[in-house]
Design an enzyme around this catalytic site. Structure first.
Site, mmCIF file in Angstrom:
data_model
loop_
_atom_site.group_PDB
_atom_site.id
_atom_site.type_symbol
_atom_site.label_atom_id
_atom_site.label_comp_id
_atom_site.label_asym_id
_atom_site.label_seq_id
_atom_site.Cartn_x
_atom_site.Cartn_y
_atom_site.Cartn_z
ATOM 1 C CG HIS A 5 -2.118 0.826 1.324
ATOM 2 N ND1 HIS A 5 -1.691 2.163 1.626
ATOM 3 C CD2 HIS A 5 -3.389 0.854 1.253
ATOM 4 C CE1 HIS A 5 -2.659 3.033 1.840
ATOM 5 N NE2 HIS A 5 -3.607 2.024 1.510
ATOM 6 C CG ASP A 65 0.848 -2.104 6.358
ATOM 7 O OD1 ASP A 65 -0.157 -2.158 7.048
ATOM 8 O OD2 ASP A 65 0.856 -1.326 5.096
ATOM 9 C CD GLN A 125 -6.355 -4.813 3.854
ATOM 10 O OE1 GLN A 125 -7.169 -5.637 4.058
ATOM 11 N NE2 GLN A 125 -6.678 -3.484 3.806
ATOM 12 C CE LYS A 183 -7.140 -0.462 6.121
ATOM 13 N NZ LYS A 183 -8.075 -0.003 5.133
ATOM 14 C CB CYS A 215 -3.728 3.137 -1.575
ATOM 15 S SG CYS A 215 -5.243 4.401 -1.649
HETATM 16 N N1 PMP Z 1 -1.611 -0.515 4.659
HETATM 17 C C1 PMP Z 1 -2.470 -1.307 4.205
HETATM 18 C C2 PMP Z 1 -2.027 -2.720 3.704
HETATM 19 C C3 PMP Z 1 -3.868 -0.962 3.932
HETATM 20 O O1 PMP Z 1 -4.699 -1.828 3.277
HETATM 21 C C4 PMP Z 1 -4.223 0.443 4.254
HETATM 22 C C5 PMP Z 1 -5.577 0.850 4.271
HETATM 23 N N2 PMP Z 1 -6.156 0.645 2.972
HETATM 24 C C6 PMP Z 1 -2.921 1.101 4.990
HETATM 25 C C7 PMP Z 1 -2.098 0.623 5.250
HETATM 26 C C8 PMP Z 1 -3.562 2.474 5.675
HETATM 27 O O2 PMP Z 1 -4.439 2.437 6.370
HETATM 28 P P1 PMP Z 1 -4.982 3.583 6.989
HETATM 29 O O3 PMP Z 1 -5.599 4.478 5.687
HETATM 30 O O4 PMP Z 1 -6.064 3.302 7.826
HETATM 31 O O5 PMP Z 1 -4.060 4.574 7.489
#
Ligand code: PMP
Length: 408
Positions: free
Chosen positions: A122, A198, A201, A224, A362
């Site tokens: 991401h 990270d 997910q 999430k 993203c």
């Molecule tokens: N890392 C991953 C793998 C994600 O899926 C996401 C959210 N889509 C994020 C980071 C960022 O999370 P947030 O937008 O809640 O800060």
């Protein structure tokens, strides 16, 4: 033990009608829904003990502080961390990575150093490091993928004494790939490279026992995992805590302030400037209780069945191409459909009440690697049903048939 049907009843939003149809919510990788128990906690907080934390000695402030700090403790237990000081509250996974970048990495990077991330990431676990590297004259490098799987041989070869951070996701938000972080961490340890995981997910799909899993930093978001938006956590292993310099200044993070100089508070307060999102944190506590009550492993294994069902119904449709073939998939599956643009698909299937996500997720590097710039992502959660997976297949066929008809 409560059945999945009973658990589903906890989520009021799932009773909503969308364009007159039953909602089939398959966008859980973007954000999850909140059960009544968590919504009740939010209302109770604001109804009974709302007051700013850490700043007052009156009853309500003490109550509010106590409830917020109890969540720090809950997160410590959830992650099997050694002490509460290793849990820093952030506004989410993005903020967690930025905090590591600004408070830690920026101070250690020298020209010629290397930071490794992967093609699967991401942007929150990619752009953050890339930008700090650019500012510090360090090199940002990306471990490549093969068919949605991390190229582990390449990863091994890219590790060296020059690497000052390895930042990797535990689960991809595009292909659902489960990354073998255990092996990567073990390899990184050979060079004493700190590792940022990270877990945005992954956090609903596996347990993180950080007493065993020796990563150095780990970030994720409440929203999430059935909690509210605007709250997250950064785990910092104790040995790095004192290396973390404050980078946001203001109230709550200071010790003594004079015109000449300021001294800073103890950790973790030093890294938590300003009024925290304490109502969100407290509400997150109820979500953690809720998830732990169901059990992450039970939840993850049911979600795996849902994903397999989604894969099965989608694979049976000739025009559908599933992106990536990882050995293990969790949480989401992305597809491309011959002859139907993802945005057309998503807006049409929305009319059947089905919420799926489209775009680059993203995560442009992996989506571009697949030769695409937009994909369709389906991400079920434990409140979804096998029946909904079948409907996903039926409605997908109907949407494809519609677009084939209008093209003729
Ligand atoms: N890392 C991953 C793998 C994600 O899926 C996401 C959210 N889509 C994020 C980071 C960022 O999370 P947030 O937008 O809640 O800060």
């Amino acid at each position: 033990m409560r059945t999945w049907e009973e658990i589903r009843e906890d989520f009021p939003i799932l009773k909503e009608k969308i364009h007159g149809k039953d909602l089939i919510y398959l966008d859980n990788a973007a954000t999850t829904q909140l059960p009544q128990q968590v919504l009740d906690c939010f209302v109770e907080h604001y109804t009974k003990y709302n007051a700013n934390v850490h700043r007052g000695i009156h009853y309500l402030s003490e109550q509010s502080t106590m409830h917020m700090e109890a969540v720090r403790n809950k997160l410590k237990d959830f992650l099997h961390a050694e002490n509460q000081g290793e849990i820093i509250f952030t506004s989410g996974a993005t903020d967690s990575a930025n905090l590591v970048a600004q408070s830690f990495l920026r101070h250690v990077l020298q020209p010629g150093d290397v930071v490794l991330s992967t093609e699967l990431e991401h942007h929150a676990n990619f752009v953050v490091w890339q930008q700090v590297c650019q500012e510090c004259g360090a090199e940002f490098r990306m471990i490549p993928t093969v068919d949605g799987e991390l190229d582990m041989d390449a990863a091994h070869k890219m590790l060296s004494d020059k690497v000052k951070l390895l930042a990797v996701t535990a689960v991809s938000n595009v292909t659902g790939t489960v990354v073998d972080i255990e092996t990567l961490i073990a390899w990184a340890k050979e060079y004493e490279i700190p590792v940022y995981i990270d877990a945005a997910q992954a956090v609903r799909h596996r347990t993180f026992d950080l007493a065993g899993l020796q990563c150095d930093f780990l970030g994720f978001s409440a929203h999430k995992m059935m909690g509210p938006t605007g709250v997250g956590c950064l785990f910092v292993r104790e040995k790095w805590l004192n290396e973390m310099q404050p980078y946001r200044y203001g109230g709550g993070m200071i010790d003594i302030v004079t015109e000449e100089k300021t001294t800073f508070a103890e950790l973790p307060a030093r890294l938590e400037a300003g009024t925290p999102n304490y109502s969100g944190i407290i509400t997150w506590g109820a979500a953690l209780d809720y998830l732990m009550d169901i059990g992450i492993e039970r939840m993850a294994s049911y979600e795996e069945e849902l994903i397999k069902k989604a894969e099965e119904v989608l694979e049976a449709i000739p025009q559908v191409n599933i992106l990536g073939h990882p050995k293990q998939r969790a949480g989401c599956i992305s597809i491309q459909i011959d002859g139907v643009h993802p945005y057309d698909f998503a807006s049409m299937i929305d009319k059947y009440g089905v919420a799926v996500r489209t775009g680059s997720m993203c995560a442009q590097p992996i989506v571009n690697k697949m030769g695409l710039d937009t994909v369709i992502r389906i991400s079920p959660a434990f409140y979804n049903t096998m029946e909904e997976m079948k409907k996903l297949g039926e409605y997908t066929e109907k949407v494809i048939a519609f677009f084939e008809r209008i093209k003729r």
